[in-house]
Design an enzyme around this catalytic site. Structure first.
Site, PDB file in Angstrom:
ATOM      1  N   SER A 157       8.553   5.131  16.564  1.00  0.00           N
ATOM      2  CA  SER A 157       7.255   4.750  17.095  1.00  0.00           C
ATOM      3  C   SER A 157       7.456   4.283  18.540  1.00  0.00           C
ATOM      4  CB  SER A 157       6.753   3.609  16.192  1.00  0.00           C
ATOM      5  OG  SER A 157       5.420   3.375  16.381  1.00  0.00           O
ATOM      6  N   CYS A 177       2.965   8.446   1.533  1.00  0.00           N
ATOM      7  CA  CYS A 177       3.414   7.480   2.536  1.00  0.00           C
ATOM      8  C   CYS A 177       3.687   6.168   1.809  1.00  0.00           C
ATOM      9  CB  CYS A 177       2.319   7.324   3.586  1.00  0.00           C
ATOM     10  SG  CYS A 177       2.709   6.084   4.807  1.00  0.00           S
ATOM     11  N   CYS A 182       5.394  -7.511   7.514  1.00  0.00           N
ATOM     12  CA  CYS A 182       6.328  -7.045   8.542  1.00  0.00           C
ATOM     13  C   CYS A 182       6.438  -8.076   9.657  1.00  0.00           C
ATOM     14  CB  CYS A 182       5.861  -5.713   9.114  1.00  0.00           C
ATOM     15  SG  CYS A 182       7.067  -5.008  10.249  1.00  0.00           S
ATOM     16  N   CYS A 218      -1.189  -3.138  14.780  1.00  0.00           N
ATOM     17  CA  CYS A 218      -0.939  -2.859  13.357  1.00  0.00           C
ATOM     18  C   CYS A 218      -1.424  -4.026  12.495  1.00  0.00           C
ATOM     19  CB  CYS A 218       0.556  -2.643  13.168  1.00  0.00           C
ATOM     20  SG  CYS A 218       1.056  -2.630  11.455  1.00  0.00           S
ATOM     21  N   GLU A 265       0.817  -1.211   0.000  1.00  0.00           N
ATOM     22  CA  GLU A 265       0.000   0.000   0.000  1.00  0.00           C
ATOM     23  C   GLU A 265       0.848   1.257   0.000  1.00  0.00           C
ATOM     24  OE1 GLU A 265      -3.189  -1.858   3.157  1.00  0.00           O
ATOM     25  OE2 GLU A 265      -2.379   0.129   3.473  1.00  0.00           O
ATOM     26  N   CYS A 325      -1.478   1.785   8.495  1.00  0.00           N
ATOM     27  CA  CYS A 325      -0.625   0.818   7.841  1.00  0.00           C
ATOM     28  C   CYS A 325      -1.266  -0.567   7.657  1.00  0.00           C
ATOM     29  CB  CYS A 325       0.599   0.768   8.735  1.00  0.00           C
ATOM     30  SG  CYS A 325       1.602  -0.624   8.753  1.00  0.00           S
ATOM     31  N   CYS A 335       3.934  -5.496  15.768  1.00  0.00           N
ATOM     32  CA  CYS A 335       3.255  -4.583  16.700  1.00  0.00           C
ATOM     33  C   CYS A 335       1.782  -5.000  16.751  1.00  0.00           C
ATOM     34  CB  CYS A 335       3.377  -3.139  16.235  1.00  0.00           C
ATOM     35  SG  CYS A 335       5.089  -2.636  15.967  1.00  0.00           S
TER      36      CYS A 335
END
Ligand code: SF4
Length: 353
Positions: free
Chosen positions: A216, A109, A116, A123, A96, A337, A120
């Site tokens: 973050s 962005c 990933c 997310c 994205e 995200c 987290c």
């Protein structure tokens, strides 16, 4: 002709591009012209290079490609004008990127990985798990596609690597991408956002030209940060803050501390006081990001009410912290995200099931 898997010239670092072109392009000034077509104009077809002789364009196409990821979905522009893009990569992975007009400036962005591994818990990208590193061409392709579609002048562009993935775990490709972007965009207009990969921050600190750094943080103490950001076990919060204190500061630039606000979890008065204390002595500003709710994420994670957000911010400000709030940019198009890809993955799982 190499039809199997030709090298994408956008994947080469600038010195390697010069070398590769030098082997088949003459006279040498043509190399500079091709670089200009790629790095400044961002074309994705040799035939668009209109001042390059046709035979030479043909010879380039025999050996190489200059392809970008393909757009498979664009959301309808949100009330604030932002628009999200879903791209498909050559191997079928999906990523994205987001277009965000902001007055006389425009931000894009970008994603740095297709998935990933950092995990987290707030997310959606983390929820769907690890993916591979994106190549420089895949990162630059997101950028140029959006810049072209909206016809944004380069001098108005800001770039943030805050989409899917942890950019500092894809360090080498990130540096190549930055080197290309620097041809038209100043480093202070580019931000790399990390979950706190300390060795990556140390490597970034050594670069001669550095982008802005955003980190973050999301919790004012180690226990809670470990809960929502398991990477804290590897890179403890105290060591992360110490590494940020050592990060070379440039005139007029600060580190951005990102803080996702979760109702009843990290948004109290005492949390704001603890965050002010944690960041004391850092040249930094806090970007408070009210949580974007998503069906893939734990149901207890909620966006705080506006009043709580205001109180949290007030406490920070009264304690000397510079703070901004990312209110709703793209909220109605699921701009956090991984949410758009999350929807498409969920849809295909439902179809298959
Ligand atoms: S917030 Fe960033 S680092 Fe954390 S899981 Fe999501 S993409 Fe990865």
């Amino acid at each position: 002709m190499n039809t199997s898997n030709p090298t994408n010239l956008y994947d080469l670092a600038p010195p390697r591009l010069e070398q590769a072109l030098g082997a088949i392009v003459s006279p040498p000034f043509r190399v500079k012209q091709i670089e200009e077509w790629m790095y400044v104009r961002g074309v994705d077809a040799f035939d668009a290079m209109t001042n390059i002789p046709k035979e030479l364009r043909g010879a380039l196409a025999e050996h190489y490609t200059i392809a970008f990821p393909e757009v498979v979905e664009r959301t309808t522009p949100a009330t604030d004008g932002s628009q999200k893009y879903l791209f498909t990569l050559r191997d079928g992975n999906r990523i994205e990127a987001v277009y965000m007009p902001m007055g006389d400036r425009t931000s894009v962005c970008l994603s740095s990985q297709a998935g990933c591994a950092v995990g987290c818990t707030f997310c959606v990208t983390g929820f769907f798990g690890a993916g591979r590193n994106l190549s420089p061409g895949e990162m630059l392709g997101q950028f140029f596609t959006i810049q072209h579609e909206h016809d944004v002048p380069m001098e108005s562009m800001n770039v943030v690597f805050m989409g899917m993935g942890e950019p500092l775990l894809n360090f080498e490709n990130m540096v190549t991408t930055l080197d290309v972007l620097y041809r038209s965009i100043a480093p202070k207009r580019i931000t790399v956002s990390t979950s706190g990969i300390i060795p990556g921050i140390e490597e970034l600190a050594k670069l001669p030209r550095r982008p802005n750094l955003a980190v973050s943080i999301n919790a004012p103490d180690r226990r809670r940060r470990e809960e929502i950001m398991p990477i804290t076990k590897k890179y403890p919060l105290e060591e992360l803050i110490a590494s940020l204190k050592k990060y070379p500061s440039e005139k007029g630039r600060e580190i951005t501390i990102e803080y996702v606000l979760l109702a009843g979890y990290n948004d109290s008065h005492s949390d704001a006081l603890a965050l002010a204390k944690l960041t004391h002595g850092l040249r930094a500003k806090v970007n408070a990001i009210p949580f974007n709710e998503d069906p893939n994420l734990p149901p207890w994670m909620k966006r705080p009410k506006e009043g709580s957000i205001d109180r949290f911010v007030d406490t920070l400000v009264r304690n000397g912290v510079q703070v901004t709030v990312r209110r709703s940019k793209g909220r109605d198009i699921a701009a956090a995200c991984g949410q758009l890809r999350g929807k498409s993955v969920a849809k295909s799982r439902a179809t298959r099931g």
